[in-house]
Design an enzyme around this catalytic site. Structure first.
Site, PDB file in Angstrom:
ATOM      1  N   ASP A 253       0.832  -1.214   0.000  1.00 33.65           N
ATOM      2  CA  ASP A 253       0.000   0.000   0.000  1.00 33.65           C
ATOM      3  C   ASP A 253       0.861   1.255   0.000  1.00 33.65           C
ATOM      4  O   ASP A 253       0.352   2.358  -0.204  1.00 33.65           O
ATOM      5  CB  ASP A 253      -0.953   0.009   1.205  1.00 33.65           C
ATOM      6  CG  ASP A 253      -0.235  -0.216   2.521  1.00 33.65           C
ATOM      7  OD1 ASP A 253       0.442  -1.254   2.652  1.00 33.65           O
ATOM      8  OD2 ASP A 253      -0.343   0.634   3.411  1.00 33.65           O
ATOM      9  N   ASP A 263       4.913   8.010   1.533  1.00 35.16           N
ATOM     10  CA  ASP A 263       4.767   7.623   2.940  1.00 35.16           C
ATOM     11  C   ASP A 263       6.086   7.574   3.697  1.00 35.16           C
ATOM     12  O   ASP A 263       6.715   6.534   3.831  1.00 35.16           O
ATOM     13  CB  ASP A 263       4.029   6.281   3.072  1.00 35.16           C
ATOM     14  CG  ASP A 263       2.601   6.522   3.531  1.00 35.16           C
ATOM     15  OD1 ASP A 263       2.190   7.692   3.561  1.00 35.16           O
ATOM     16  OD2 ASP A 263       1.906   5.555   3.861  1.00 35.16           O
TER      17      ASP A 263
HETATM   18  P1  AMP Z   1       0.605   3.797   6.985  1.00 36.42           P
HETATM   19  O1  AMP Z   1       1.331   2.995   8.025  1.00 36.42           O
HETATM   20  O2  AMP Z   1       0.609   5.271   7.254  1.00 36.42           O
HETATM   21  O3  AMP Z   1       1.011   3.460   5.596  1.00 36.42           O
HETATM   22  O4  AMP Z   1      -0.930   3.390   7.134  1.00 36.42           O
HETATM   23  C1  AMP Z   1      -1.406   2.086   6.984  1.00 36.42           C
HETATM   24  C2  AMP Z   1      -2.904   2.074   7.154  1.00 36.42           C
HETATM   25  O5  AMP Z   1      -3.254   2.452   8.480  1.00 36.42           O
HETATM   26  C3  AMP Z   1      -3.664   3.030   6.235  1.00 36.42           C
HETATM   27  O6  AMP Z   1      -4.869   2.418   5.889  1.00 36.42           O
HETATM   28  C4  AMP Z   1      -3.897   4.233   7.132  1.00 36.42           C
HETATM   29  O7  AMP Z   1      -5.018   4.985   6.720  1.00 36.42           O
HETATM   30  C5  AMP Z   1      -4.150   3.560   8.467  1.00 36.42           C
HETATM   31  N1  AMP Z   1      -3.836   4.449   9.597  1.00 36.42           N
HETATM   32  C6  AMP Z   1      -2.622   4.825  10.046  1.00 36.42           C
HETATM   33  N2  AMP Z   1      -2.723   5.654  11.113  1.00 36.42           N
HETATM   34  C7  AMP Z   1      -4.047   5.822  11.335  1.00 36.42           C
HETATM   35  C8  AMP Z   1      -4.823   6.570  12.288  1.00 36.42           C
HETATM   36  N3  AMP Z   1      -4.254   7.321  13.231  1.00 36.42           N
HETATM   37  N4  AMP Z   1      -6.169   6.485  12.198  1.00 36.42           N
HETATM   38  C9  AMP Z   1      -6.775   5.742  11.264  1.00 36.42           C
HETATM   39  N5  AMP Z   1      -6.113   5.026  10.340  1.00 36.42           N
HETATM   40  C10 AMP Z   1      -4.765   5.056  10.369  1.00 36.42           C
HETATM   41 MG    MG Z   2       0.591   4.238   3.814  1.00 36.09          MG
END
Ligand code: AMP
Ligand code: MG
Length: 493
Positions: A253, A263
């Site tokens: 993702d 990211d």
């Molecule tokens: P990431 O680690 O930023 O690539 O995020 C991975 C997934 O976790 C994605 O679907 C994000 O939208 C979700 N996500 C990360 N942090 C949060 C948060 N604080 N609240 C809701 N969803 C989150």
């Molecule tokens: Mg992400």
């Protein structure tokens, strides 16, 4: 002061053409949106007026609290393999797509707001982001851009006036992120995992129109699309390695179709050269280690290929054969991209059969020596002229590098090019300044704990011209002091 509301000329192709690939959604109202960093150059590139953005109304828009006129804000669906395990539903859990604009060069760019509140994809999360990680993404994205590496960029960082709890109370913030698109490998996986083949096809055609328009309408377009994504990723990861970048969370993702880096969570830059370098606190197996990034890119691309199988051939066995053959080209394409970059770092022009062995011998000589990777390449030109000490001083044991240098000088001599030109070319690809971990941490801490934006503003300024040494900036050049200790980074904050 101008006080007209910021105007966006949106052209929202995702909202218009991909009904069913997202949920229409708005950002949260927040108590006190305030812009703490605005990227005026990027705003102008997007044909936005930085002065109109740098207002209370601009802050409200850039925090997601107020939708500007013409916006069709939405949360995108996607899935993803996280550390090798498949999550069928991730999606924008704390972000919305504000819309798409056409930039000065006619290129379509997404404006996306990260930290804008809960969405139907939030699962257990609060939908929020905090200032430190928002500023980290701002800073590293800009650093990558000025290093010449494809990347999403930050338009603004806005505090919301909220207090968000992580390992303690933190200032809430929203990042406005600009990207060629937010299509990810995981976007394809979301629909493929549901068996929604017609949607995978629709998505592939959308992606082709957006990123590979030359392929539109061709019968073999899906194979060529896979090839194009593969090439972009091979070149991207080669560039990462050449500046010592460790992404840290190369989940599917977090891998774009556009070939932009996306990211910046637990990312870091290596000081000492070490293929096993890992910074993320949760990457226990070293899956996303510095030197493992090409392998992971190939693995992720295989996951993309799987989603495209029915589009590659009607016969499933034949489709697998075609996809496998394509994915197996990755090592060679990557190696070529990496070698081309390595030659440039070493001031070499000619392509020779033995380059791979010769260049790998250099990296072998650096391994285990605590050699600062960035400084090594900046000091190398001096060694071409025979002044080896500044370079060999970087090594714990310089025997191997001393043995390698004469071969390099012979090779340079055999190319017969002007030494000054060689030096200038090397210095144009080997940065003096990278976002050193200790400097990044200090800048984020000043901003988050003391509301002092001075250090990050200065660091951003230094990193805007990473190849040009300037007097007075010596503190930005070297590795972390010994007492900085081993560096740990964190995801999802
Ligand atoms: P990431 O680690 O930023 O690539 O995020 C991975 C997934 O976790 C994605 O679907 C994000 O939208 C979700 N996500 C990360 N942090 C949060 C948060 N604080 N609240 C809701 N969803 C989150
Ligand atoms: Mg992400």
């Amino acid at each position: 002061m101008t006080h007209h509301p910021p105007r966006f000329t949106f052209d929202n192709s995702y909202a218009r053409e991909l009904d069913g690939f997202y949920v229409p959604w708005e950002g949260d109202k927040v108590p006190e949106p305030r812009i703490v960093l605005l990227n005026s150059d990027l705003a102008r590139e997007l044909q936005l007026d930085p002065e109109a953005l740098d207002t209370d109304q601009g802050a409200a828009v850039l925090s997601g609290a107020v939708a500007p006129e013409g916006a069709d804000t939405l949360a995108q669906a996607y899935a993803g393999h996280q550390f090798g395990g498949f999550s069928p539903q991730l999606g924008d859990g704390r972000a919305i797509l504000l819309g798409e604009v056409i930039d000065r060069e006619g290129k379509r760019r997404d404006i996306h707001l990260k930290g804008s509140g809960r969405t139907p994809f939030s699962r257990g999360g609060d939908g929020k982001a905090v200032l430190g990680p928002v500023l980290r993404e701002f800073l590293i994205g800009e650093a990558m851009h000025h290093l010449g590496i494809p990347t999403t960029r930050a338009l603004s960082a806005t505090t919301t006036g909220e207090t968000i709890y992580r390992e303690g109370p933190k200032p809430g913030a929203v990042l406005a992120r600009v990207a060629a698109s937010h299509l990810r490998v995981g976007t394809f996986q979301y629909f493929a995992a549901r068996g929604e083949q017609a949607r995978v096809k629709q998505l592939a055609d959308y992606a082709i129109a957006r990123h590979d328009p030359d392929l539109a309408g061709r019968d073999d377009r899906y194979l060529h699309f896979l090839r194009a994504v593969l090439r972009r990723q091979a070149h991207l990861v080669a560039q990462w390695l050449h500046v010592g970048f460790v992404h840290g969370v190369m989940n599917t993702d977090n891998m774009t179709i556009s070939g932009e880096t996306i990211d910046y969570g637990p990312c870091a830059f290596i000081d000492a050269y070490d293929p096993r370098a890992v910074f993320s606190s949760i990457d226990h197996g070293g899956r996303y280690a510095y030197g493992n990034q090409p392998n992971i890119a190939q693995w992720n691309l295989a996951r993309l290929a799987e989603t495209l199988l029915p589009l590659l051939h009607a016969d499933p066995d034949e489709a697998v054969r075609i996809a496998t053959e394509e994915i197996q080209t990755f090592p060679e394409i990557y190696a070529e991209a990496w070698l081309a970059g390595a030659r440039a770092k070493l001031g070499l022009c000619r392509v020779e059969q033995q380059d791979s062995g010769f260049i790998n011998a250099l990296y072998a000589a650096m391994e285990g020596q605590n050699v600062d990777f960035t400084r090594f390449f900046r000091r190398l030109p001096q060694a071409a002229e025979g002044d080896e000490a500044p370079l060999t001083d970087l090594f714990d044991d310089a025997a191997a590098i001393r043995a390698w240098l004469p071969h390099w000088r012979d090779r340079l001599a055999s190319e017969g090019r002007d030494p000054d030109a060689i030096k200038a070319e090397m210095n144009a690809v080997n940065p003096v300044y990278i976002p050193r971990n200790h400097l990044v941490e200090a800048a984020l801490k000043a901003a988050e704990s003391d509301a002092d934006m001075g250090p990050i503003t200065r660091l951003l300024e230094v990193l805007r011209a990473p190849f040009t040494p300037r007097a007075g900036l010596e503190a930005y050049e070297g590795p972390a002091p010994g007492d900085f200790g081993p560096y740990r980074t964190f995801c999802g904050t």
